[in-house]
Scaffold this motif. Sequence first.
Motif, PDB file in Angstrom:
ATOM      1  N   PRO A  89       0.700  -1.173  -0.146  1.00  0.00           N
ATOM      2  CA  PRO A  89       0.406  -0.179   0.003  1.00  0.00           C
ATOM      3  C   PRO A  89       0.577   1.165   0.036  1.00  0.00           C
ATOM      4  O   PRO A  89       2.156   1.341   0.500  1.00  0.00           O
ATOM      5  CB  PRO A  89      -0.778   0.135   1.437  1.00  0.00           C
ATOM      6  CG  PRO A  89      -1.012  -1.683   1.849  1.00  0.00           C
ATOM      7  CD  PRO A  89       0.088  -1.715   0.681  1.00  0.00           C
ATOM      8  N   TYR A 113      -1.765   1.651  -4.729  1.00  0.00           N
ATOM      9  CA  TYR A 113      -2.854   0.629  -4.508  1.00  0.00           C
ATOM     10  C   TYR A 113      -3.083   1.141  -2.338  1.00  0.00           C
ATOM     11  O   TYR A 113      -2.325   1.201  -1.772  1.00  0.00           O
ATOM     12  CB  TYR A 113      -2.187  -0.614  -3.950  1.00  0.00           C
ATOM     13  CG  TYR A 113      -3.162  -1.739  -3.167  1.00  0.00           C
ATOM     14  CD1 TYR A 113      -4.717  -1.479  -3.048  1.00  0.00           C
ATOM     15  CD2 TYR A 113      -2.277  -2.780  -1.921  1.00  0.00           C
ATOM     16  CE1 TYR A 113      -5.182  -2.644  -2.234  1.00  0.00           C
ATOM     17  CE2 TYR A 113      -4.016  -2.853  -1.211  1.00  0.00           C
ATOM     18  CZ  TYR A 113      -4.734  -3.271  -1.712  1.00  0.00           C
ATOM     19  OH  TYR A 113      -6.036  -3.756  -1.376  1.00  0.00           O
ATOM     20  N   ASP A 115      -5.141   0.835   0.064  1.00  0.00           N
ATOM     21  CA  ASP A 115      -5.461  -0.628   0.444  1.00  0.00           C
ATOM     22  C   ASP A 115      -7.062  -0.272   1.903  1.00  0.00           C
ATOM     23  O   ASP A 115      -7.703  -0.728   1.574  1.00  0.00           O
ATOM     24  CB  ASP A 115      -4.565  -0.921   1.525  1.00  0.00           C
ATOM     25  CG  ASP A 115      -4.737  -2.416   2.583  1.00  0.00           C
ATOM     26  OD1 ASP A 115      -5.546  -3.165   1.987  1.00  0.00           O
ATOM     27  OD2 ASP A 115      -4.890  -2.448   3.487  1.00  0.00           O
ATOM     28  N   ARG A 118      -9.778   0.338  -0.758  1.00  0.00           N
ATOM     29  CA  ARG A 118      -9.840  -0.879  -1.243  1.00  0.00           C
ATOM     30  C   ARG A 118     -10.044  -0.002  -2.945  1.00  0.00           C
ATOM     31  O   ARG A 118     -10.583  -0.830  -3.786  1.00  0.00           O
ATOM     32  CB  ARG A 118     -10.542  -1.983  -1.143  1.00  0.00           C
ATOM     33  CG  ARG A 118     -10.513  -2.050   0.060  1.00  0.00           C
ATOM     34  CD  ARG A 118      -9.703  -3.664   0.109  1.00  0.00           C
ATOM     35  NE  ARG A 118     -10.324  -4.698  -0.509  1.00  0.00           N
ATOM     36  CZ  ARG A 118      -9.931  -5.933  -1.169  1.00  0.00           C
ATOM     37  NH1 ARG A 118      -8.419  -5.335  -0.803  1.00  0.00           N
ATOM     38  NH2 ARG A 118      -9.844  -6.094  -1.876  1.00  0.00           N
ATOM     39  N   GLY A 150      -5.507  -8.473   1.000  1.00  0.00           N
ATOM     40  CA  GLY A 150      -5.807  -6.948   1.559  1.00  0.00           C
ATOM     41  C   GLY A 150      -6.652  -7.396   2.582  1.00  0.00           C
ATOM     42  O   GLY A 150      -7.681  -8.312   1.895  1.00  0.00           O
TER      43      GLY A 150
END
Length: 154
Positions: A89, A113, A115, A118, A150
């Motif tokens: 992330p 990303y 996290d 999402r 995740g």
Amino acid sequence: MRLTTLALLMLPTLAGAEEIAQVGVDWIGNDIVIEAVADPVVGGVTCHLAYFERSVLDRLSQGNWFEDPSNSAIQCAMTGPVDVGTLRPGRPEDVFSEGRSLLFKSLRVKRIYDDKNRVLIYLAHASELSEGSAKMSMSTVALPPDALGGPGAN
């Protein structure tokens, strides 16, 4: 020669682009090129990247032979199952790079990303050796709860 080959092998593998279309924008042959770039690590995400490509006639008349503009646009979509299990992330990672001049300037796509929310973020931007560029475009792909890896994944 061996040192150059070794250096090239150590570079991260970046996605290849598949040209989807060229749209002519004027009578001298300048085009907007649209390419599909599949994320090589995540899988299941395809980005469409659009950029300006100068014609030979434009290069001759402008005198700037070896450079295309840095402008780009990007839009990404989920096209299959997504696996974010190997992503870290908040860490920008290269997805795609393409030269925009003979040397020193490239068009890049990076993945980030998020996290907590999402979401995969894809950023298209110019990279230059001496001067940064503020020209960029961004697209996001919301991950479904069943995406692999995740929080919230099955």
